[in-house]
Write a protein that holds these residues in place. Structure first.
Motif, mmCIF file in Angstrom:
data_model
loop_
_atom_site.group_PDB
_atom_site.id
_atom_site.type_symbol
_atom_site.label_atom_id
_atom_site.label_comp_id
_atom_site.label_asym_id
_atom_site.label_seq_id
_atom_site.Cartn_x
_atom_site.Cartn_y
_atom_site.Cartn_z
ATOM 1 N N THR A 104 -108.028 51.931 -73.615
ATOM 2 C CA THR A 104 -108.709 50.639 -73.598
ATOM 3 C C THR A 104 -109.873 50.661 -72.621
ATOM 4 N N SER A 105 -109.684 51.312 -71.482
ATOM 5 C CA SER A 105 -110.769 51.418 -70.514
ATOM 6 C C SER A 105 -111.919 52.255 -71.055
ATOM 7 N N LEU A 106 -111.611 53.296 -71.815
ATOM 8 C CA LEU A 106 -112.675 54.081 -72.435
ATOM 9 C C LEU A 106 -113.503 53.214 -73.388
ATOM 10 N N VAL A 107 -112.809 52.413 -74.205
ATOM 11 C CA VAL A 107 -113.525 51.520 -75.124
ATOM 12 C C VAL A 107 -114.349 50.510 -74.332
ATOM 13 N N ALA A 108 -113.752 49.956 -73.270
ATOM 14 C CA ALA A 108 -114.461 48.972 -72.461
ATOM 15 C C ALA A 108 -115.700 49.577 -71.806
ATOM 16 N N VAL A 109 -115.566 50.783 -71.262
ATOM 17 C CA VAL A 109 -116.709 51.449 -70.636
ATOM 18 C C VAL A 109 -117.788 51.730 -71.673
ATOM 19 N N GLY A 110 -117.364 52.152 -72.873
ATOM 20 C CA GLY A 110 -118.329 52.416 -73.933
ATOM 21 C C GLY A 110 -119.055 51.170 -74.388
ATOM 22 N N GLN A 111 -118.417 50.003 -74.229
ATOM 23 C CA GLN A 111 -119.009 48.750 -74.686
ATOM 24 C C GLN A 111 -119.792 48.033 -73.589
ATOM 25 N N SER A 112 -119.240 48.033 -72.357
ATOM 26 C CA SER A 112 -119.819 47.147 -71.350
ATOM 27 C C SER A 112 -119.832 47.713 -69.940
ATOM 28 N N ASP A 113 -119.377 48.944 -69.756
ATOM 29 C CA ASP A 113 -119.316 49.559 -68.432
ATOM 30 C C ASP A 113 -118.363 48.828 -67.496
#
Length: 601
Positions: free
Chosen positions: A528-537
């Motif tokens: 989930t953190s990978l997706v979050a970083v990819g979307q919004s840092d």
């Protein structure tokens, strides 16, 4: 002694309406499912960005004025601000929707081309939520889904009602040409019939002008008379100003087997006043269609709960397991999950969960208790589903985001943000279930598809990986009153142990081993953190950052996920990342931040 000011008996208050008209309508509908028809006008689609007839008039006048005076940059806007004055100066007759459309598009084919631009969503309109089924359309679909309404009359040319029905799995019988009326399935035998009285915007036989709206073909008039005679009628978004044949049909209805309810936002026109008086209609004033229909659905749901026997958590899970693999019970499954979600939403009120004061700990516990049955349904459903019901699980998260749609007056930020705790709990538990079931394609959709438009900013839609970040939802300092480490100290990231603890029981029947459960939680938080970083840092904080969870070598959790990244990685295939490069960049970003800050970022 005589007192001329005294009365001889008790004072009697003159009778008046004891109940709101909405109450009478909901009670009548609940008692008589299927015997009321809807009559929907243009006001039902305005909330979805579809112009009314007058809105189209102003826009066509604007376009005509701009074309007539191409050297003037302000000609179109000036004409749109005073369309009657422009028409009087340049054209003959009285300005109106029908007259203007007949002038700029003198035949049916030309009118079809002109009208298409007002009903078809381009990419910008679709992204902005316009010209797609709106709040009212979706609520109407719910009325049909529950069996409350089976016949819909509409003067609208758009296809938003049909699309809303299809979105909930209903393929309506649509009648919009005269030759279709006699060939149609009898209304009583069709689950849903949409009668488009004036045609479809892509139909060359659509009815627009005064002459076309003056009479109905015989076949259409015969079916319309039957509906008006045999069904109760709920009118919403219709002015009755232009549709002379429809007004005459309602006027000519001799019997009124069931009542007429008329919802309207502004003052009624002359024709509407005449119709409502003739049929002793119950008026429901001051509500838009986007307010009226969801309000009606909520009242019907409340009546359902009175008549349904209470269902325990265990009974609900058993019902779900029976319905899940059986396509015949698809609607039963939908109703079970939808009603349980509705119960959570009904309880999530400012009265129960104050937005001021020191209520964080009590509110967090209360939200979790209210969600208990729903979380057990969602985890069981996602784990055992083969993908055919994914839209239902995603829809549940989308509905739970509604707890933050409105802007409160005065509030404590941490308590306001906590309103998304039910949506976070649902996403967390379903995400762990997807990890355990090896359904990471669904996990990618869960983290990216249910959208939320914050009422506090530009209302650009964001995805769950952003708006359900535990650091935001569980941001109040009082979170330490809810969870403490075993030694009594404060957690570095208290959101993570809180969510792991609250999600354990719904997932225990799926994964009884505590160590395996913790491993699944680590993987969920990291992905989930990978997706979050990819979307919004903005990564999610969590226990996955600890060295004992992250791993020290190539066999550790983080390294394992790094090796998995490829074109066939489920999170890439399902669209959580644009491509391998995007996923690898997100991983590198997260790893560098973790290496630099340790478990403290």
């Amino acid at each position: 002694m005589n007192d001329t000011t005294a009365t001889s008996g008790p004072r009697i208050t003159p009778p008046g309406p004891a109940l709101q008209p909405q109450v009478a309508l909901a009670t009548s509908l609940h008692a008589s499912p299927g015997v009321y028809a809807l009559l929907l006008g243009s006001g039902v689609s305005t909330g979805a960005g579809i112009k009314t007839g007058w809105g189209i008039v102003r826009d066509l006048v604007r376009r005509a004025a701009a074309a007539q005076d191409p050297d003037s940059a302000d000609a179109g806007q000036t004409a749109a601000e005073a369309p009657e004055a422009w028409w009087d100066e340049h054209c003959d007759g009285e300005l109106g929707y029908s007259a203007l459309l007949a002038t700029v598009a003198p035949n049916a084919a030309a009118r079809q081309a002109v009208l298409a631009q007002y009903f078809e969503a381009d990419e910008a309109a679709h992204d902005g939520g316009e010209k797609v089924p709106g709040i009212a359309h979706r609520a109407v679909a719910q009325l049909v889904l529950r069996g409350t309404v089976r016949v819909i009359l509409t003067t609208n040319f758009d296809r938003l009602t049909e699309r809303a029905l299809e979105d909930v799995g209903i393929s309506p019988q649509v009648i919009h040409r005269p030759d279709q009326f006699d060939a149609a399935t009898p209304l009583a035998h069709s689950r849903a019939t949409v009668i488009k009285l004036h045609g479809d915007y892509l139909d060359l036989q659509s009815r627009n002008t005064v002459d076309e709206l003056g009479t109905y073909p015989e076949e259409q008039a015969r079916v319309l008379d039957r509906v008006l005679d045999e069904y109760g009628l709920i009118v919403c978004g219709w002015s009755a100003d232009w549709d002379h044949a429809l007004v005459r049909a309602i006027e000519g209805t001799r019997s009124r087997r069931y009542p007429l309810f008329w919802s309207h936002l502004g003052p009624l026109g002359e024709a509407a006043r005449r119709l409502t008086a003739r049929h002793a209609a119950t008026l429901i004033p001051g509500m838009t269609a986007d307010e009226f229909f969801p309000d009606l659905v909520r009242r019907l749901d409340a009546l359902d709960r009175l008549t349904d026997a209470p269902v325990t958590r265990e009974m609900a899970v058993v019902r779900l397991k029976r319905s899940l693999p059986d396509p015949v019970r698809r609607i039963d499954l939908f109703d079970l999950v939808d009603q349980t979600t509705g119960q959570v939403l009904d309880r999530a009120t400012p009265e129960k969960y104050p937005l001021n004061g020191e209520a964080f700990a009590d509110s967090a516990r209360g939200y979790r208790a209210d969600c208990d049955t729903l979380l057990h349904l969602l985890t069981t459903g996602v784990f055992h589903d083969d993908g055919r019901h994914d839209e239902l699980w995603l829809r549940t998260v989308q509905h739970l985001t509604r707890t933050r749609e409105s802007v409160p007056g005065h509030y404590r930020p941490g308590l306001e943000a906590l309103r998304h705790y039910p949506a976070l709990l649902a996403t967390w538990t379903m995400g762990i279930a997807a990890i355990l079931a090896r359904r990471e394609h669904f996990l990618a959709r869960l983290l990216t598809e249910p959208s939320f438009r914050s009422p506090f900013n530009s209302r650009q839609p964001v995805n769950p990986a952003r708006y359900l970040n535990p650091a935001d939802v569980l941001s109040d300092p009082s979170i330490h009153d809810v969870t403490r480490a075993d030694n009594g100290n404060k957690w570095i990231h208290p959101q993570s142990p809180l969510l792991r603890g609250e999600g354990r029981e719904p997932l225990r029947s799926i994964e009884p081993n505590d160590a395996a459960y913790e491993t699944a939680c680590d993987r969920f938080e990291l992905l989930t953190s990978l997706v979050a970083v990819g979307q919004s840092d903005q990564p999610w904080p969590g226990m996955y950052l600890f060295a004992s969870h992250w791993g020290h070598d190539e066999h550790g959790l983080a390294a394992t996920i790094a090796h998995e990244i490829s074109p066939t990685w489920p999170l890439i295939e399902a669209g959580a990342f644009k491509d391998v490069e995007n996923a690898e960049t997100a991983y590198k970003n997260l790893a560098e931040r973790r290496n630099h800050n340790g478990q403290y970022f």
